[in-house]
Design an enzyme around this catalytic site. Structure first.
Site, PDB file in Angstrom:
ATOM      1  CB  SER A   8      -0.894   0.010   1.237  1.00  0.00           C
ATOM      2  OG  SER A   8      -1.438   1.310   1.391  1.00  0.00           O
ATOM      3  CG  HIS A  33      -3.973  -1.684  -1.388  1.00  0.00           C
ATOM      4  ND1 HIS A  33      -5.070  -2.443  -1.739  1.00  0.00           N
ATOM      5  CD2 HIS A  33      -4.362  -0.944  -0.319  1.00  0.00           C
ATOM      6  CE1 HIS A  33      -6.062  -2.189  -0.911  1.00  0.00           C
ATOM      7  NE2 HIS A  33      -5.671  -1.273  -0.041  1.00  0.00           N
ATOM      8  CG  ASP A  35      -5.151   2.146   1.226  1.00  0.00           C
ATOM      9  OD1 ASP A  35      -6.105   1.357   1.087  1.00  0.00           O
ATOM     10  OD2 ASP A  35      -4.047   1.817   1.698  1.00  0.00           O
ATOM     11  CG  MET A  37      -8.446   6.812   3.174  1.00  0.00           C
ATOM     12  SD  MET A  37      -7.431   6.906   4.650  1.00  0.00           S
ATOM     13  CE  MET A  37      -6.622   5.305   4.585  1.00  0.00           C
ATOM     14  CG  HIS A  66      -9.368  -0.163  -0.111  1.00  0.00           C
ATOM     15  ND1 HIS A  66      -8.742  -0.388   1.099  1.00  0.00           N
ATOM     16  CD2 HIS A  66     -10.707  -0.263   0.146  1.00  0.00           C
ATOM     17  CE1 HIS A  66      -9.646  -0.596   2.041  1.00  0.00           C
ATOM     18  NE2 HIS A  66     -10.840  -0.521   1.500  1.00  0.00           N
ATOM     19  CG  MET A  68     -11.293   2.756   2.594  1.00  0.00           C
ATOM     20  SD  MET A  68      -9.745   2.748   3.481  1.00  0.00           S
ATOM     21  CE  MET A  68      -8.619   3.047   2.129  1.00  0.00           C
ATOM     22  CG  MET A 137     -11.502  -2.943   5.722  1.00  0.00           C
ATOM     23  SD  MET A 137     -10.015  -2.333   4.891  1.00  0.00           S
ATOM     24  CE  MET A 137      -8.990  -1.768   6.237  1.00  0.00           C
ATOM     25  CG  ASP A 175      -6.224  -3.169   3.283  1.00  0.00           C
ATOM     26  OD1 ASP A 175      -5.077  -2.937   3.705  1.00  0.00           O
ATOM     27  OD2 ASP A 175      -6.927  -2.332   2.687  1.00  0.00           O
TER      28      ASP A 175
HETATM   29  C1  DX5 Z   1      -6.338   1.245   5.902  1.00  0.00           C
HETATM   30  C2  DX5 Z   1      -5.926   0.930   4.495  1.00  0.00           C
HETATM   31  C3  DX5 Z   1      -4.832  -0.099   4.413  1.00  0.00           C
HETATM   32  C4  DX5 Z   1      -3.531   0.372   4.976  1.00  0.00           C
HETATM   33  C5  DX5 Z   1      -2.665  -0.820   5.306  1.00  0.00           C
HETATM   34  O1  DX5 Z   1      -7.446   2.061   5.905  1.00  0.00           O
HETATM   35  O2  DX5 Z   1      -7.014   0.421   3.760  1.00  0.00           O
HETATM   36  O3  DX5 Z   1      -4.645  -0.494   3.067  1.00  0.00           O
HETATM   37  O4  DX5 Z   1      -2.837   1.223   4.102  1.00  0.00           O
HETATM   38  O5  DX5 Z   1      -1.558  -0.379   5.985  1.00  0.00           O
HETATM   39  P1  DX5 Z   1      -0.808  -1.263   7.078  1.00  0.00           P
HETATM   40  O6  DX5 Z   1      -0.294  -2.475   6.375  1.00  0.00           O
HETATM   41  O7  DX5 Z   1       0.261  -0.347   7.575  1.00  0.00           O
HETATM   42  O8  DX5 Z   1      -1.823  -1.626   8.143  1.00  0.00           O
HETATM   43 ZN    ZN Z   2      -6.567  -0.534   1.750  1.00  0.00          ZN
END
Ligand code: DX5
Ligand code: ZN
Length: 218
Positions: A8, A33, A35, A37, A66, A68, A137, A175
């Site tokens: 990620s 990956h 992320d 948000m 991903h 969110m 998750m 994840d």
């Molecule tokens: C959290 C994200 C994850 C995160 C994982 O909201 O969806 O993908 O980046 O990071 P680590 O491996 O550090 O938990």
């Molecule tokens: Zn993620």
């Protein structure tokens, strides 16, 4: 089967994203990956479409986006155009999940549904045949570097039985909080894709960390 490793980039050095992506190109990771948000669905804001495009300009690996975010249907096409090869949306953010999944697939992307730690996998029974993967998750979404929630193991087993019952080819992505200690157990339980942020990018040798995650967890 060796798992797909999806580092990620949330945990990467964003100011040196090109260098980080080039490192991932050289690695055993198959996916990158990304992320996204929105500060509404999750209590944090990461980055958006221009950063995804920038990663895609340098990436030789598939981008796993991903989302969110609330109202993901408004943005999936933009993320497809920004290079996404797979897109996951949250069960908890979708009023019309089936429609959202069909939208992602109609764009030619792999479609995933993500669920929060409190959401039961049983709720996915009626869309299981429609998705390419389920993202479980293993932390509450919003931040990297959190502690892995152990109940995830039970959820993998529950999801595995559901997949077997319906005889689908659904892959299981994990994840949050993935590291060398839990990776092997996750794969043994049935995980196909492991996302890892901090464990990869905070290690002194990310290339061998990725290789070990992949090989030692088989
Ligand atoms: C959290 C994200 C994850 C995160 C994982 O909201 O969806 O993908 O980046 O990071 P680590 O491996 O550090 O938990
Ligand atoms: Zn993620």
């Amino acid at each position: 089967m060796l798992p797909i490793i999806a580092p990620s980039i949330l945990a990467s050095d964003i100011a040196n994203l090109q260098k980080e992506v080039e490192m991932l190109n050289q690695s055993d990771a198959e996916w990158i990956h990304v992320d996204i948000m929105d500060g509404v669905f999750v209590p944090n804001i990461s980055f958006g479409i221009p950063v995804c495009e920038a990663v895609n300009r340098h990436a030789k690996k598939a981008l796993d986006v991903h989302l969110m975010i609330e109202k993901p249907e408004k943005y999936v096409e933009a993320f497809k155009n920004a290079g996404a090869s797979s897109i996951s949306v949250h069960y908890e953010a979708c009023h019309h999940l089936h429609r959202n999944i069909e939208q992602i697939k109609s764009l030619g992307c792999k479609a995933g549904v993500a669920i929060n730690p409190h959401t039961s996998v049983q709720l996915l029974e009626d869309v299981l045949a429609d998705v390419d993967f389920v993202l479980l998750m293993s932390v509450n979404p919003g931040f990297g570097g959190q502690k892995f929630i152990k109940n995830t193991f039970k959820k993998i087993l529950d999801l595995k039985s559901l997949i077997e019952k319906h005889q689908t080819n659904t892959l299981i992505e994990i994840d949050g909080g993935v590291n060398a200690e839990n990776a092997g157990k996750l794969v043994k339980a049935g995980a196909d894709i492991l996302v890892a942020g901090n464990f990869v990018f905070n290690s002194s040798d990310p290339l061998s960390t990725i290789r070990n995650l992949r090989v030692q967890s088989q």
